[in-house]
Every structure is written in structure tokens, then in C-alpha cells.
Motif scaffolding. Sequence first.
Motif, PDB file in Angstrom:
ATOM      1  N   ILE A  31       0.841  -1.193   0.000  1.00 16.92           N
ATOM      2  CA  ILE A  31       0.000   0.000   0.000  1.00 16.92           C
ATOM      3  C   ILE A  31       0.881   1.250   0.000  1.00 16.92           C
ATOM      4  O   ILE A  31       1.844   1.341   0.748  1.00 16.92           O
ATOM      5  N   GLU A  32       0.529   2.155  -0.882  1.00 17.00           N
ATOM      6  CA  GLU A  32       1.239   3.425  -1.015  1.00 17.00           C
ATOM      7  C   GLU A  32       0.239   4.532  -0.738  1.00 17.00           C
ATOM      8  O   GLU A  32      -0.778   4.630  -1.427  1.00 17.00           O
ATOM      9  N   SER A  33       0.517   5.355   0.273  1.00 13.52           N
ATOM     10  CA  SER A  33      -0.444   6.374   0.663  1.00 13.52           C
ATOM     11  C   SER A  33       0.221   7.558   1.343  1.00 13.52           C
ATOM     12  O   SER A  33       1.191   7.397   2.096  1.00 13.52           O
ATOM     13  N   GLU A  34      -0.349   8.734   1.115  1.00 12.00           N
ATOM     14  CA  GLU A  34       0.106   9.964   1.781  1.00 12.00           C
ATOM     15  C   GLU A  34      -0.138   9.890   3.291  1.00 12.00           C
ATOM     16  O   GLU A  34       0.530  10.573   4.058  1.00 12.00           O
ATOM     17  N   GLU A  35      -1.102   9.074   3.713  1.00 11.93           N
ATOM     18  CA  GLU A  35      -1.399   8.943   5.145  1.00 11.93           C
ATOM     19  C   GLU A  35      -0.200   8.437   5.947  1.00 11.93           C
ATOM     20  O   GLU A  35      -0.151   8.581   7.163  1.00 11.93           O
ATOM     21  N   PHE A  36       0.778   7.844   5.271  1.00 10.30           N
ATOM     22  CA  PHE A  36       1.962   7.321   5.952  1.00 10.30           C
ATOM     23  C   PHE A  36       3.051   8.378   6.131  1.00 10.30           C
ATOM     24  O   PHE A  36       4.028   8.143   6.830  1.00 10.30           O
ATOM     25  N   LYS A  37       2.881   9.516   5.512  1.00 13.33           N
ATOM     26  CA  LYS A  37       3.902  10.565   5.563  1.00 13.33           C
ATOM     27  C   LYS A  37       4.144  11.002   7.015  1.00 13.33           C
ATOM     28  O   LYS A  37       3.211  11.241   7.771  1.00 13.33           O
ATOM     29  N   GLY A  38       5.418  11.066   7.392  1.00 10.54           N
ATOM     30  CA  GLY A  38       5.795  11.487   8.737  1.00 10.54           C
ATOM     31  C   GLY A  38       5.718  10.388   9.779  1.00 10.54           C
ATOM     32  O   GLY A  38       5.988  10.631  10.959  1.00 10.54           O
ATOM     33  N   LYS A  39       5.350   9.176   9.378  1.00  5.04           N
ATOM     34  CA  LYS A  39       5.250   8.059  10.320  1.00  5.04           C
ATOM     35  C   LYS A  39       6.385   7.062  10.073  1.00  5.04           C
ATOM     36  O   LYS A  39       6.776   6.823   8.945  1.00  5.04           O
ATOM     37  N   ARG A  40       6.885   6.496  11.151  1.00  6.57           N
ATOM     38  CA  ARG A  40       7.893   5.447  11.025  1.00  6.57           C
ATOM     39  C   ARG A  40       7.239   4.197  10.436  1.00  6.57           C
ATOM     40  O   ARG A  40       6.024   4.023  10.501  1.00  6.57           O
ATOM     41  N   THR A  41       8.062   3.325   9.879  1.00  8.02           N
ATOM     42  CA  THR A  41       7.553   2.100   9.255  1.00  8.02           C
ATOM     43  C   THR A  41       6.690   1.296  10.212  1.00  8.02           C
ATOM     44  O   THR A  41       5.627   0.812   9.843  1.00  8.02           O
ATOM     45  N   VAL A  42       7.117   1.158  11.465  1.00 15.50           N
ATOM     46  CA  VAL A  42       6.342   0.387  12.433  1.00 15.50           C
ATOM     47  C   VAL A  42       4.956   1.014  12.644  1.00 15.50           C
ATOM     48  O   VAL A  42       3.951   0.300  12.777  1.00 15.50           O
ATOM     49  N   GLN A  43       4.882   2.339  12.650  1.00 16.01           N
ATOM     50  CA  GLN A  43       3.589   3.021  12.799  1.00 16.01           C
ATOM     51  C   GLN A  43       2.713   2.795  11.569  1.00 16.01           C
ATOM     52  O   GLN A  43       1.496   2.596  11.694  1.00 16.01           O
TER      53      GLN A  43
END
Length: 106
Positions: free
Chosen positions: A66-78
Motif C-alpha cells: 500500500i502506497e499512501s500519503e497517510e503514511f507521511k511522517g510516520k515510522r515504518t512500524v507506525q
Amino acid sequence: MMKALSRFLLGNDSILVTKYVQRFLSSVTDGEVRMTRILKERFPQATSVKVVDISGGCGAMYEVHIESEEFKGKRTVQQHQLVNQALKEEIQGMHGLRIFTDIPKK
């Protein structure tokens, strides 16, 4: 014929090849469709969502990309925790889940 061909190509590794050939020739599973729908609802900004049943179609193990802007600024574990939360109900019946997350390239 698939088993004979895979034995010819890989000897003792023919079971693995047979599973992947069968998966390649089969249609999308209900689990893949259900989990894709859930992830698209949970991550509406996703530019790419791919769910693959890597257990040969039995639903025991999946791979999620999954590729999403919602992941921006979050660590991989998050990022992975967010995916796990979204798929909480589905995970209960699985043997395993491989998660790959990314932020869209500009």
C-alpha cells in the motif's frame, strides 16, 4: 502436466513452482477483494493498494502493498500498525501477513 513441467524445471522444488503457477492461473480470491476494499476505505488517499494471497489461494497468508500519503511522517512500524488495525478482523483467521508500505513519489 503442471507438476511434470515444474519437476522438470526445478526437481524437488516442484511443489513451490506448482503453487505459484496455480495462483497465477487462478482468479482473485474473496479475501483479496475484501481486504482491498477495507484498505481503500481506510486509506482513501492511497495511490496503490495490492493484496495477494500468497498461500496458494487458501487464505492463510497474504502480502499487502500500500502506497499512501497517510503514511507521511510516520515510522515504518507506525505505518504497519495502521494497516494491522484496518485488517484487525481479517488477521484473526490468518497464519501470517506481510506488509509493505510506502509514500507516493512525487
